[in-house]
Design a protein around this motif. Sequence first.
Motif, PDB file in Angstrom:
ATOM      1  N   VAL A  14       0.805  -1.199   0.000  1.00 14.30           N
ATOM      2  CA  VAL A  14       0.000   0.000   0.000  1.00 14.30           C
ATOM      3  C   VAL A  14       0.851   1.267   0.000  1.00 14.30           C
ATOM      4  CG1 VAL A  14      -0.192  -0.057   2.522  1.00 14.30           C
ATOM      5  CG2 VAL A  14      -1.849   1.217   1.170  1.00 14.30           C
ATOM      6  N   HIS A  15       1.981   1.281   0.710  1.00 12.66           N
ATOM      7  CA  HIS A  15       2.767   2.504   0.803  1.00 12.66           C
ATOM      8  C   HIS A  15       3.483   2.850  -0.496  1.00 12.66           C
ATOM      9  CE1 HIS A  15       5.623  -0.709   1.995  1.00 12.66           C
ATOM     10  NE2 HIS A  15       6.490   0.015   1.333  1.00 12.66           N
ATOM     11  N   PHE A  16       3.401   1.989  -1.525  1.00 12.93           N
ATOM     12  CA  PHE A  16       3.992   2.285  -2.824  1.00 12.93           C
ATOM     13  C   PHE A  16       3.070   3.149  -3.691  1.00 12.93           C
ATOM     14  CE2 PHE A  16       6.581  -1.711  -2.207  1.00 12.93           C
ATOM     15  CZ  PHE A  16       7.780  -1.036  -2.052  1.00 12.93           C
ATOM     16  N   ALA A  17       1.813   3.305  -3.293  1.00  9.91           N
ATOM     17  CA  ALA A  17       0.849   4.025  -4.132  1.00  9.91           C
ATOM     18  C   ALA A  17       1.296   5.463  -4.386  1.00  9.91           C
ATOM     19  CB  ALA A  17      -0.539   4.001  -3.483  1.00  9.91           C
ATOM     20  N   GLU A  18       1.743   6.162  -3.350  1.00 15.22           N
ATOM     21  CA  GLU A  18       2.178   7.552  -3.509  1.00 15.22           C
ATOM     22  C   GLU A  18       3.411   7.634  -4.401  1.00 15.22           C
ATOM     23  OE1 GLU A  18       3.574  11.318  -0.695  1.00 15.22           O
ATOM     24  OE2 GLU A  18       2.504   9.609   0.183  1.00 15.22           O
ATOM     25  N   LEU A  19       4.328   6.683  -4.251  1.00 13.25           N
ATOM     26  CA  LEU A  19       5.530   6.655  -5.078  1.00 13.25           C
ATOM     27  C   LEU A  19       5.178   6.411  -6.545  1.00 13.25           C
ATOM     28  CD1 LEU A  19       8.615   6.657  -5.384  1.00 13.25           C
ATOM     29  CD2 LEU A  19       8.583   4.213  -4.812  1.00 13.25           C
ATOM     30  N   ILE A  20       4.276   5.476  -6.785  1.00 16.12           N
ATOM     31  CA  ILE A  20       3.852   5.159  -8.156  1.00 16.12           C
ATOM     32  C   ILE A  20       3.190   6.373  -8.804  1.00 16.12           C
ATOM     33  CG2 ILE A  20       2.203   3.790  -9.497  1.00 16.12           C
ATOM     34  CD1 ILE A  20       2.822   1.465  -7.620  1.00 16.12           C
ATOM     35  N   ARG A  67      -3.956   0.337  -7.881  1.00 14.78           N
ATOM     36  CA  ARG A  67      -4.860   0.328  -9.035  1.00 14.78           C
ATOM     37  C   ARG A  67      -5.599   1.661  -9.157  1.00 14.78           C
ATOM     38  NH1 ARG A  67      -7.797  -5.644  -8.841  1.00 14.78           N
ATOM     39  NH2 ARG A  67      -5.876  -6.877  -8.903  1.00 14.78           N
ATOM     40  N   ALA A  68      -5.944   2.252  -8.018  1.00 13.03           N
ATOM     41  CA  ALA A  68      -6.625   3.548  -8.039  1.00 13.03           C
ATOM     42  C   ALA A  68      -5.740   4.607  -8.682  1.00 13.03           C
ATOM     43  CB  ALA A  68      -7.005   3.962  -6.618  1.00 13.03           C
ATOM     44  N   VAL A  69      -4.433   4.552  -8.400  1.00 13.90           N
ATOM     45  CA  VAL A  69      -3.491   5.497  -8.993  1.00 13.90           C
ATOM     46  C   VAL A  69      -3.420   5.291 -10.510  1.00 13.90           C
ATOM     47  CG1 VAL A  69      -1.069   6.192  -9.108  1.00 13.90           C
ATOM     48  CG2 VAL A  69      -2.124   5.705  -6.893  1.00 13.90           C
ATOM     49  N   VAL A  70      -3.316   4.042 -10.939  1.00 14.89           N
ATOM     50  CA  VAL A  70      -3.249   3.725 -12.366  1.00 14.89           C
ATOM     51  C   VAL A  70      -4.544   4.132 -13.062  1.00 14.89           C
ATOM     52  CG1 VAL A  70      -3.060   1.853 -14.046  1.00 14.89           C
ATOM     53  CG2 VAL A  70      -1.605   1.852 -12.013  1.00 14.89           C
ATOM     54  N   TYR A  71      -5.663   3.903 -12.391  1.00 11.69           N
ATOM     55  CA  TYR A  71      -6.983   4.257 -12.923  1.00 11.69           C
ATOM     56  C   TYR A  71      -7.024   5.746 -13.275  1.00 11.69           C
ATOM     57  CZ  TYR A  71     -12.154   4.441 -12.982  1.00 11.69           C
ATOM     58  OH  TYR A  71     -13.466   4.611 -13.325  1.00 11.69           O
ATOM     59  N   GLY A  72      -6.518   6.586 -12.354  1.00 16.93           N
ATOM     60  CA  GLY A  72      -6.528   8.022 -12.580  1.00 16.93           C
ATOM     61  C   GLY A  72      -5.586   8.462 -13.679  1.00 16.93           C
ATOM     62  N   ALA A  73      -4.559   7.673 -13.954  1.00 16.41           N
ATOM     63  CA  ALA A  73      -3.582   8.034 -14.986  1.00 16.41           C
ATOM     64  C   ALA A  73      -4.205   8.051 -16.379  1.00 16.41           C
ATOM     65  CB  ALA A  73      -2.406   7.063 -14.950  1.00 16.41           C
ATOM     66  N   TYR A  94     -12.088   5.857  -8.413  1.00 11.59           N
ATOM     67  CA  TYR A  94     -11.873   4.483  -7.978  1.00 11.59           C
ATOM     68  C   TYR A  94     -11.753   4.539  -6.461  1.00 11.59           C
ATOM     69  CZ  TYR A  94     -10.090  -0.326  -8.346  1.00 11.59           C
ATOM     70  OH  TYR A  94      -9.924  -1.680  -8.268  1.00 11.59           O
ATOM     71  N   CYS A  95     -12.860   4.273  -5.795  1.00  5.98           N
ATOM     72  CA  CYS A  95     -12.931   4.460  -4.347  1.00  5.98           C
ATOM     73  C   CYS A  95     -12.358   3.248  -3.614  1.00  5.98           C
ATOM     74  CB  CYS A  95     -14.378   4.674  -3.900  1.00  5.98           C
ATOM     75  SG  CYS A  95     -15.165   6.073  -4.724  1.00  5.98           S
ATOM     76  N   VAL A  96     -11.474   3.515  -2.666  1.00 10.11           N
ATOM     77  CA  VAL A  96     -10.844   2.468  -1.868  1.00 10.11           C
ATOM     78  C   VAL A  96     -11.193   2.696  -0.405  1.00 10.11           C
ATOM     79  CG1 VAL A  96      -8.677   1.401  -1.179  1.00 10.11           C
ATOM     80  CG2 VAL A  96      -8.948   2.272  -3.507  1.00 10.11           C
ATOM     81  N   GLU A  97     -11.689   1.672   0.246  1.00  2.00           N
ATOM     82  CA  GLU A  97     -12.048   1.774   1.659  1.00  2.00           C
ATOM     83  C   GLU A  97     -11.392   0.642   2.437  1.00  2.00           C
ATOM     84  OE1 GLU A  97     -16.240   1.768   2.028  1.00  2.00           O
ATOM     85  OE2 GLU A  97     -16.539   3.636   0.881  1.00  2.00           O
ATOM     86  N   ASP A  98     -10.778   0.990   3.541  1.00  2.00           N
ATOM     87  CA  ASP A  98     -10.192  -0.003   4.449  1.00  2.00           C
ATOM     88  C   ASP A  98     -11.165  -0.272   5.589  1.00  2.00           C
ATOM     89  OD1 ASP A  98      -7.754  -0.162   3.087  1.00  2.00           O
ATOM     90  OD2 ASP A  98      -7.060   1.670   4.066  1.00  2.00           O
ATOM     91  N   VAL A 158     -10.097  -4.871   2.384  1.00  2.00           N
ATOM     92  CA  VAL A 158     -10.098  -3.634   1.605  1.00  2.00           C
ATOM     93  C   VAL A 158     -11.131  -3.762   0.497  1.00  2.00           C
ATOM     94  CG1 VAL A 158      -8.741  -2.090   0.146  1.00  2.00           C
ATOM     95  CG2 VAL A 158      -7.653  -3.241   2.075  1.00  2.00           C
ATOM     96  N   HIS A 159     -11.951  -2.714   0.305  1.00  2.00           N
ATOM     97  CA  HIS A 159     -12.984  -2.734  -0.726  1.00  2.00           C
ATOM     98  C   HIS A 159     -12.714  -1.625  -1.739  1.00  2.00           C
ATOM     99  CE1 HIS A 159     -15.511  -5.567   1.507  1.00  2.00           C
ATOM    100  NE2 HIS A 159     -15.195  -4.867   2.594  1.00  2.00           N
ATOM    101  N   ALA A 160     -12.973  -1.893  -2.985  1.00  2.00           N
ATOM    102  CA  ALA A 160     -12.813  -0.893  -4.038  1.00  2.00           C
ATOM    103  C   ALA A 160     -14.060  -0.880  -4.907  1.00  2.00           C
ATOM    104  CB  ALA A 160     -11.590  -1.206  -4.891  1.00  2.00           C
ATOM    105  N   SER A 161     -14.431   0.302  -5.358  1.00  2.00           N
ATOM    106  CA  SER A 161     -15.617   0.407  -6.202  1.00  2.00           C
ATOM    107  C   SER A 161     -15.486   1.606  -7.128  1.00  2.00           C
ATOM    108  CB  SER A 161     -16.881   0.556  -5.342  1.00  2.00           C
ATOM    109  OG  SER A 161     -16.796   1.713  -4.527  1.00  2.00           O
ATOM    110  N   ASP A 162     -16.165   1.539  -8.283  1.00  3.67           N
ATOM    111  CA  ASP A 162     -16.180   2.650  -9.221  1.00  3.67           C
ATOM    112  C   ASP A 162     -17.308   3.608  -8.865  1.00  3.67           C
ATOM    113  OD1 ASP A 162     -14.071   1.743 -10.675  1.00  3.67           O
ATOM    114  OD2 ASP A 162     -15.273   0.668 -12.145  1.00  3.67           O
ATOM    115  N   TRP A 163     -17.044   4.906  -8.971  1.00  2.01           N
ATOM    116  CA  TRP A 163     -18.066   5.934  -8.722  1.00  2.01           C
ATOM    117  C   TRP A 163     -18.021   6.910  -9.882  1.00  2.01           C
ATOM    118  CZ3 TRP A 163     -17.752  11.245  -8.270  1.00  2.01           C
ATOM    119  CH2 TRP A 163     -18.881  11.895  -7.742  1.00  2.01           C
TER     120      TRP A 163
END
Length: 368
Positions: free
Chosen positions: A3-9, A52-58, A100-104, A120-125
């Motif tokens: 998870v902590h790689f998301a900001e770096l990616i 995946r949320a980061v990639v989604y936004g790209a 791409y909503c992520v909830e812990d 962890v749950h993820a959903s499209d909005w």
Amino acid sequence: LDVHFAELIEKILVDFTTEDVERLIHMQVPQYARQEGSKILTIRDAANVHCRAVVYGAFLFAGAYDLHLPDAEGAKRSAHLLHKSVDAKTLCFHAEECKYCVEDDILATLPSGNSTKVSVHASDWKRDVCIKFMKDRNAFECEVKNRASLVLSCESEESYVVPILEEFDTEQSRDSDQRYMRDIQNKRYSKLLAGSHEVNLSEYPYAIVMPLSKVGNMYDIFLHGSILGQKEARNAILQIGKAVQQLHQSGFLHMNINMQNVLALSPVTQKNDTDWMLTNLAVASRIPTPEDEDLLYAGAIRNGSIEFATGTLPPEMFVKLTITEADAFKSYWDTVKQKHGFDIRRGEFEPFIESRTGETYVVKCFFI
């Protein structure tokens, strides 16, 4: 990927084109990085939901908006141009805001007292929006600042002016503004196909995002044959009146109220009241007071730019001239043209001749 790689990616992907990101996420995970017995995975498959949320936004415009929408048959995706001004200074596009909503879920507490994430749950909005791209900074600032200064009489009062959900300004240093600037310069958007039009968004350094009216404006509704009944007409007039009242109480004039600038944000029916809202504050002006200095008065033409619409001015903005006064009016604007290089567009401020009486009328306007 942890998870902590998301900001770096996210920082890494800033310098990647959409094509580069596409190739990257389809790369296979090296054999040594796979768990024993696992099948062949791509980086997209192996990434956790945060990455995946980061990639989604790209893949989205400004990290959140999809300008390429399905056509009527749901197949070909192209940009949907809603409106283009005559001078091409503004463009309005239908877009989808995507997240791409992520909830812990914190469902357990360790003996030490620390909480642990167990799922962890993820959903499209998604929601439909309108993005208004602008070339003119004055118009952009008017849209943003005038809405920001809108004063409601109480917290429970609803606004009758279309709100801004987000704005972008390439002259600012916010991350969102810098992402917007990179995207409009991307060839994917510098040659954006919208039906028979090819649009270069790099020419539009400013943009605002607003709720989309799927019903359309009042002009479109009447143009396509929808006639308002007495109940709906009263409702529309009441809400437009409340919008004007809110603007005047906040200290400024709309300056361009017409049917195109009145949006229906809910279906027009006889059973339920339609939500009508006023939009387009690009030429709105503060109401002058004796204490104000260097303030734009109604009728002023600033920096060679027309700050009002002649078709929607109040009666007191028109004046009848004698032949001598009409000559003086023409001489004044000829002088403005010679000294300042500002040419009055034919039909904007030329005297209007009343056909029945032969009397001459003009708009009270002046150059500053």
